[in-house]
Design a protein around this motif. Structure first.
Motif, PDB file in Angstrom:
ATOM      1  N   ARG A  30       0.873  -1.190   0.000  1.00 11.31           N
ATOM      2  CA  ARG A  30       0.000   0.000   0.000  1.00 11.31           C
ATOM      3  C   ARG A  30       0.902   1.230   0.000  1.00 11.31           C
ATOM      4  NH1 ARG A  30      -4.657  -2.821   1.662  1.00 11.31           N
ATOM      5  NH2 ARG A  30      -3.933  -4.821   2.438  1.00 11.31           N
ATOM      6  N   ARG A  32       1.750   5.428  -1.052  1.00  9.52           N
ATOM      7  CA  ARG A  32       1.343   6.762  -1.502  1.00  9.52           C
ATOM      8  C   ARG A  32       1.874   6.927  -2.932  1.00  9.52           C
ATOM      9  NH1 ARG A  32       4.244   9.198   3.179  1.00  9.52           N
ATOM     10  NH2 ARG A  32       5.062  10.585   1.572  1.00  9.52           N
ATOM     11  N   THR A  33       1.257   7.818  -3.663  1.00  5.14           N
ATOM     12  CA  THR A  33       1.652   7.942  -5.069  1.00  5.14           C
ATOM     13  C   THR A  33       2.691   9.036  -5.297  1.00  5.14           C
ATOM     14  OG1 THR A  33      -0.238   9.372  -5.440  1.00  5.14           O
ATOM     15  CG2 THR A  33      -0.526   7.045  -6.004  1.00  5.14           C
ATOM     16  N   GLY A 104       1.410  -3.968  -5.013  1.00  3.31           N
ATOM     17  CA  GLY A 104       1.045  -2.549  -4.986  1.00  3.31           C
ATOM     18  C   GLY A 104       1.345  -1.891  -6.314  1.00  3.31           C
ATOM     19  N   ASP A 106      -0.396  -0.605  -8.726  1.00  2.76           N
ATOM     20  CA  ASP A 106      -1.094   0.587  -9.216  1.00  2.76           C
ATOM     21  C   ASP A 106      -0.555   1.874  -8.597  1.00  2.76           C
ATOM     22  OD1 ASP A 106      -2.668  -0.876 -10.874  1.00  2.76           O
ATOM     23  OD2 ASP A 106      -4.279  -1.122  -9.406  1.00  2.76           O
ATOM     24  N   ALA A 107      -0.323   1.848  -7.282  1.00  2.00           N
ATOM     25  CA  ALA A 107       0.044   3.090  -6.590  1.00  2.00           C
ATOM     26  C   ALA A 107       1.550   3.346  -6.573  1.00  2.00           C
ATOM     27  CB  ALA A 107      -0.507   3.075  -5.166  1.00  2.00           C
ATOM     28  N   CYS A 185       7.930  -3.220  -6.284  1.00  2.00           N
ATOM     29  CA  CYS A 185       7.178  -1.969  -6.185  1.00  2.00           C
ATOM     30  C   CYS A 185       7.862  -1.143  -5.105  1.00  2.00           C
ATOM     31  CB  CYS A 185       5.732  -2.244  -5.781  1.00  2.00           C
ATOM     32  SG  CYS A 185       4.823  -3.177  -7.025  1.00  2.00           S
ATOM     33  N   GLU A 190       1.913   3.762   2.715  1.00  2.00           N
ATOM     34  CA  GLU A 190       0.712   4.455   3.165  1.00  2.00           C
ATOM     35  C   GLU A 190       0.480   4.230   4.650  1.00  2.00           C
ATOM     36  OE1 GLU A 190      -2.916   3.122   1.304  1.00  2.00           O
ATOM     37  OE2 GLU A 190      -3.198   5.129   0.467  1.00  2.00           O
TER      38      GLU A 190
END
Ligand SMILES: Cc1cc2nc3c(=O)[nH]c(=O)nc-3n(C[C@H](O)[C@H](O)[C@H](O)COP(=O)(O)O)c2cc1C
Length: 216
Positions: A30, A32-33, A104, A106-107, A185, A190
């Protein structure tokens, strides 16, 4: 000839911090972007060159995956591999597997594909005549070093292995003798946890630490 230098003192305070670093390293899914400074990534990539490797072969090859089309292909690869993996589980295990977050992709602002160059001549073959898989093992060791070094800066790392490696190799257009070891990743977590996600979600607990399995 070796130069005589005074090594740094890794005092009790440092040792305690190192133990905390090892305890708090997590597989992060998880993120942060917000972006990760390139200078930090460069620093870490330089640092991990000091990792141990069979014959000093340094067989790791890092591929930064930023191209949206290639990222989408890796995402699709993961979706297919994850759906196939789910089929192996039945009933409650299957339901639990389906709820796990296992990547993770996507983010995470940074994706690194880590390969082993099985064709490298660096190291002159030392140590791999009997155990050629030691090249791959060296790359895994490098990833472990990177994982800790990144965590020390606050960066999170998630290792994705639920991928068809041949399809990933084709997507990334790397030489066919490069073997995919890890798809990482990387980004700012997060949330922070002292316990692994798989423990928290009752997939797999940890066995107790510090036990020598056999004495000979
Ligand atoms: C070789 C390797 C492959 C892994 N592959 C995945 C993966 O595909 N998906 C995932 O969510 N975690 C993956 N992990 C992370 C493990 O699930 C995690 O390390 C373990 O549950 C312990 O949690 P911790 O790393 O937070 O201590 C992998 C870890 C390793 C070392």
């Amino acid at each position: 000839m070796s130069t005589l230098v005074q090594p740094p003192l890794f005092d009790a305070d440092f040792q305690a911090k190192l133990a905390l670093l090892i305890a708090w390293r997590r597989d992060v899914r998880r993120f942060r972007t917000d972006p990760v400074p390139q200078s930090l990534l460069d620093h870490l990539a330089d640092l991990v060159q000091l990792s141990p490797s069979v014959g000093n072969s340094q067989p790791w090859r890092l591929v930064s995956v930023a191209d949206p089309a290639r990222r989408a292909a890796i995402r699709g690869n993961f979706e297919r591999a994850n759906a196939a993996a789910l089929q192996a589980y039945r009933q409650e295990r299957g339901a639990l597997y389906a709820r796990l977050k296992l990547a993770g992709l996507d983010a995470a602002p940074v994706h690194w594909a880590v390969f082993c160059d099985r064709g490298t001549t660096q190291g002159e073959g030392l140590g791999i005549a009997t155990m050629p898989e030691m090249l791959d093992a060296s790359v895994s060791g490098m990833v472990a070093t990177f994982w800790l070094a990144a965590r020390a800066t606050g960066l999170g790392v998630g290792w994705v292995s639920i991928l068809d490696p041949q399809a990933a190799t084709a997507t990334l257009e790397v030489p066919p003798h490069w073997k995919l070891i890890a798809y990482l990743c990387i980004g700012w977590p997060e949330e922070e946890h002292i316990d692994p996600e798989l423990v928290r979600h009752r997939w797999q607990g940890r066995t107790r630490a510090g036990r020598i399995v056999l004495e000979r």
